[in-house]
Design an enzyme around this catalytic site. Sequence first.
Site, PDB file in Angstrom:
ATOM      1  N   ASN A 157       0.836  -1.215  -0.088  1.00 40.27           N
ATOM      2  CA  ASN A 157       0.087  -0.020  -0.032  1.00 40.27           C
ATOM      3  C   ASN A 157       1.016   1.217   0.154  1.00 40.27           C
ATOM      4  O   ASN A 157       2.034   1.054   0.005  1.00 40.27           O
ATOM      5  CB  ASN A 157      -1.013  -0.083   1.095  1.00 40.27           C
ATOM      6  CG  ASN A 157      -0.185   0.001   2.546  1.00 40.27           C
ATOM      7  OD1 ASN A 157       0.509   0.695   2.931  1.00 40.27           O
ATOM      8  ND2 ASN A 157      -0.309  -1.183   3.296  1.00 40.27           N
TER       9      ASN A 157
ATOM     10  N   ASP B 151      -4.754  -6.205   4.803  1.00 41.03           N
ATOM     11  CA  ASP B 151      -5.790  -7.073   5.436  1.00 41.03           C
ATOM     12  C   ASP B 151      -5.719  -8.272   4.583  1.00 41.03           C
ATOM     13  O   ASP B 151      -6.224  -9.141   5.279  1.00 41.03           O
ATOM     14  CB  ASP B 151      -6.998  -6.078   4.995  1.00 41.03           C
ATOM     15  CG  ASP B 151      -7.140  -5.081   5.765  1.00 41.03           C
ATOM     16  OD1 ASP B 151      -6.870  -4.769   6.921  1.00 41.03           O
ATOM     17  OD2 ASP B 151      -7.631  -4.133   5.215  1.00 41.03           O
TER      18      ASP B 151
ATOM     19  N   LYS C 272       9.161 -17.293  -9.875  1.00 36.95           N
ATOM     20  CA  LYS C 272       8.212 -16.167 -10.692  1.00 36.95           C
ATOM     21  C   LYS C 272       7.309 -16.640 -11.484  1.00 36.95           C
ATOM     22  O   LYS C 272       7.286 -17.555 -12.318  1.00 36.95           O
ATOM     23  CB  LYS C 272       9.510 -15.387 -11.620  1.00 36.95           C
ATOM     24  CG  LYS C 272       8.888 -14.148 -12.128  1.00 36.95           C
ATOM     25  CD  LYS C 272       9.931 -13.347 -12.986  1.00 36.95           C
ATOM     26  CE  LYS C 272       9.393 -12.293 -13.841  1.00 36.95           C
ATOM     27  NZ  LYS C 272      10.122 -11.869 -14.960  1.00 36.95           N
TER      28      LYS C 272
ATOM     29  N   PHE D 180      -5.324   3.523  14.584  1.00 39.46           N
ATOM     30  CA  PHE D 180      -5.210   4.408  13.127  1.00 39.46           C
ATOM     31  C   PHE D 180      -6.312   4.022  12.290  1.00 39.46           C
ATOM     32  O   PHE D 180      -6.804   2.874  12.373  1.00 39.46           O
ATOM     33  CB  PHE D 180      -4.097   4.773  12.460  1.00 39.46           C
ATOM     34  CG  PHE D 180      -3.281   5.779  13.084  1.00 39.46           C
ATOM     35  CD1 PHE D 180      -2.581   5.763  14.167  1.00 39.46           C
ATOM     36  CD2 PHE D 180      -3.241   7.215  12.513  1.00 39.46           C
ATOM     37  CE1 PHE D 180      -1.771   6.739  14.691  1.00 39.46           C
ATOM     38  CE2 PHE D 180      -2.396   8.094  13.112  1.00 39.46           C
ATOM     39  CZ  PHE D 180      -1.693   8.065  14.022  1.00 39.46           C
TER      40      PHE D 180
ATOM     41  N   LYS E 289     -14.516   1.203  14.306  1.00 42.41           N
ATOM     42  CA  LYS E 289     -13.351   0.470  14.669  1.00 42.41           C
ATOM     43  C   LYS E 289     -12.885   0.605  15.981  1.00 42.41           C
ATOM     44  O   LYS E 289     -12.336  -0.123  16.654  1.00 42.41           O
ATOM     45  CB  LYS E 289     -11.972   1.172  13.605  1.00 42.41           C
ATOM     46  CG  LYS E 289     -12.133   0.626  12.254  1.00 42.41           C
ATOM     47  CD  LYS E 289     -11.224   1.281  11.412  1.00 42.41           C
ATOM     48  CE  LYS E 289     -11.589   0.788  10.086  1.00 42.41           C
ATOM     49  NZ  LYS E 289     -10.783   1.302   9.022  1.00 42.41           N
TER      50      LYS E 289
ATOM     51  N   LYS F 177     -12.881  -2.892  18.028  1.00 41.93           N
ATOM     52  CA  LYS F 177     -11.401  -3.228  18.156  1.00 41.93           C
ATOM     53  C   LYS F 177     -11.113  -2.946  19.904  1.00 41.93           C
ATOM     54  O   LYS F 177     -10.105  -3.134  20.425  1.00 41.93           O
ATOM     55  CB  LYS F 177     -10.385  -2.521  17.408  1.00 41.93           C
ATOM     56  CG  LYS F 177     -10.610  -2.951  16.029  1.00 41.93           C
ATOM     57  CD  LYS F 177      -9.363  -2.744  15.076  1.00 41.93           C
ATOM     58  CE  LYS F 177      -9.704  -2.824  13.700  1.00 41.93           C
ATOM     59  NZ  LYS F 177      -8.554  -2.933  12.675  1.00 41.93           N
TER      60      LYS F 177
HETATM   61  O1  PMT Z   1       2.789   6.158   6.364  1.00 43.51           O
HETATM   62  P1  PMT Z   1       2.356   7.694   6.065  1.00 43.51           P
HETATM   63  O2  PMT Z   1       2.454   7.613   4.435  1.00 43.51           O
HETATM   64  O3  PMT Z   1       2.702   8.655   6.977  1.00 43.51           O
HETATM   65  O4  PMT Z   1       0.831   7.661   6.445  1.00 43.51           O
HETATM   66  C1  PMT Z   1       0.065   7.418   7.395  1.00 43.51           C
HETATM   67  C2  PMT Z   1      -0.902   6.489   7.525  1.00 43.51           C
HETATM   68  C3  PMT Z   1      -2.097   6.973   6.762  1.00 43.51           C
HETATM   69  C4  PMT Z   1      -0.564   5.038   6.895  1.00 43.51           C
HETATM   70  C5  PMT Z   1      -1.532   6.169   8.895  1.00 43.51           C
HETATM   71  O5  PMT Z   1      -1.764   7.535   9.443  1.00 43.51           O
HETATM   72  C6  PMT Z   1      -2.595   5.579   9.031  1.00 43.51           C
HETATM   73  O6  PMT Z   1      -3.770   5.821   8.931  1.00 43.51           O
HETATM   74  N1  PMT Z   1      -2.378   4.241   9.594  1.00 43.51           N
HETATM   75  C7  PMT Z   1      -3.493   3.184   9.476  1.00 43.51           C
HETATM   76  C8  PMT Z   1      -3.564   2.600   8.359  1.00 43.51           C
HETATM   77  C9  PMT Z   1      -4.642   1.307   8.281  1.00 43.51           C
HETATM   78  O7  PMT Z   1      -4.146   0.400   8.309  1.00 43.51           O
HETATM   79  O8  PMT Z   1      -5.878   1.688   8.583  1.00 43.51           O
HETATM   80  P2  PMT Z   1      -7.038   0.632   8.733  1.00 43.51           P
HETATM   81  O9  PMT Z   1      -8.284   1.666   8.989  1.00 43.51           O
HETATM   82  O10 PMT Z   1      -6.961  -0.441   7.726  1.00 43.51           O
HETATM   83  O11 PMT Z   1      -6.784  -0.096  10.282  1.00 43.51           O
HETATM   84  C10 PMT Z   1      -7.080   0.122  11.356  1.00 43.51           C
HETATM   85  C11 PMT Z   1      -6.097   0.034  12.427  1.00 43.51           C
HETATM   86  O12 PMT Z   1      -6.098  -1.402  12.591  1.00 43.51           O
HETATM   87  C12 PMT Z   1      -4.503   0.544  12.080  1.00 43.51           C
HETATM   88  O13 PMT Z   1      -4.257   0.989  13.659  1.00 43.51           O
HETATM   89  C13 PMT Z   1      -3.891  -0.641  11.707  1.00 43.51           C
HETATM   90  O14 PMT Z   1      -2.537  -0.547  12.140  1.00 43.51           O
HETATM   91  C14 PMT Z   1      -4.816  -1.967  12.475  1.00 43.51           C
HETATM   92  N2  PMT Z   1      -4.260  -3.215  11.796  1.00 43.51           N
HETATM   93  C15 PMT Z   1      -5.395  -3.264  10.456  1.00 43.51           C
HETATM   94  C16 PMT Z   1      -5.240  -4.483   9.853  1.00 43.51           C
HETATM   95  C17 PMT Z   1      -4.672  -5.826  10.385  1.00 43.51           C
HETATM   96  N3  PMT Z   1      -4.761  -6.816   9.814  1.00 43.51           N
HETATM   97  N4  PMT Z   1      -3.886  -5.356  11.621  1.00 43.51           N
HETATM   98  C18 PMT Z   1      -4.058  -4.384  12.070  1.00 43.51           C
HETATM   99  O15 PMT Z   1      -3.530  -3.925  13.397  1.00 43.51           O
END
Ligand code: PMT
Length: 393
Positions: A207, A276, A286, A319, A333, A337
Amino acid sequence: MFNGKKVSLCITGGIAAYKAAEIVSWLKQNNALVQVAMTKSACRFITPLTMQTLSANKVMTDIFCEEVEGVAHIELAKTDLFAVIPATANIMAKAAHGLADDLISAAILATKAPLLFAPAMNVNMYENVHTQSNIKHLTSVGAELVEPAEGRLACGDVGRGRLASVQELKDKISSMLLAKQDFAGKTVLVTAGPTIEAIDPVRYLANRSSGKMGYAIAKAAKMRGAKVILITGPTNIVQPAVDLFIPIQSATEMREAVLENFSACDIVIKAAAVADYRPLKVSEQKIKKSENLMLELVKNPDILQEIAARKGDKIICGFAAETENMHKNALLKLKNKNLDLLAANPVSGKDNAFGSDENRLTLFFKDGQVRELDKMTKDKAANTLLDAILELV
Ligand code: PMT
């Protein structure tokens, strides 16, 4: 704001030297005691008289300078913040190797103050292996860096090398000068960057996360006295001086590293953009080209959910990266969570957080409070987030 704190502001030779004038003026207006030092080359770009007028203080230009009482480089070293703006490749090379053949390099060796470098130079000089290795060394021993920006450079080349914006420099200086040790005694685990999921030995799913947000949080927590564990996917950011730096590739590796370090920490901040899904099978060879390619994906474990389920009295901050319905999705979330705090940010449109030096966060607290923050540099956003976390500790 700065209540008589001392700043040694060293200007080395580059066209961006004129921007240091604005920083000096701002520091002075905010009650800092500013001691400017300039190399001979810097004096060819902007006059010491300008800096003397703005700082209301004599400018040091030579190791044997007679305008100052005492030994010049030792006086320059006695300060609350030692900032080199702009910093040339030359001064960073000297600092990295302990050379002391002029006023500023000798003072760098003599200072015990926090050190800040804001490089500005030609893109090829910046990307040169020696410059990068010097920067890596300086940051690994605790110096702070404000990375240069990308764009058209004074020499006509295009790339990374422009001095960071004045706002970014002001935020960094403020956070360093005002750093309270309010996270002393706390261990903070931060995740940053993307995870990448292998398809075959050549290709992967990923991503757009650059890691900037997570690294800014890790650095801010460190500056505020925390013990910091940074678990990060692949990024192009220089490794910061944290207590434990764990580079990982995939969500599975990130999960292992988080679980391994979870019991040791008091606060977890999950800024990483975790994939995800991952391919069900990773091809050993490959994959050959065909008209269409079907990839079967399986869900990755949700690391945040897993640790929050057994959080005890730890503070967990997640986040949320959203392209629509940010409030609704963030609240879901936060609840699903079991988080204490969730920082939501847009990842499309004009405020897209991915890769940007700025972010517009909205904080959702578990007691129902919602705090919409202004758009600000990621350094400032990181400190504001840490302030919010302290309210919960
Ligand atoms: O890295 P930059 O370019 O500075 O950009 C920052 C950012 C946009 C990446 C950051 O600010 C941000 O939003 N990070 C979380 C991105 C994300 O995965 O969001 P989500 O809404 O998909 O996930 C929610 C939360 O669950 C996040 O805290 C993530 O770390 C966590 N997660 C998600 C999926 C997973 N399988 N395990 C997790 O722990």
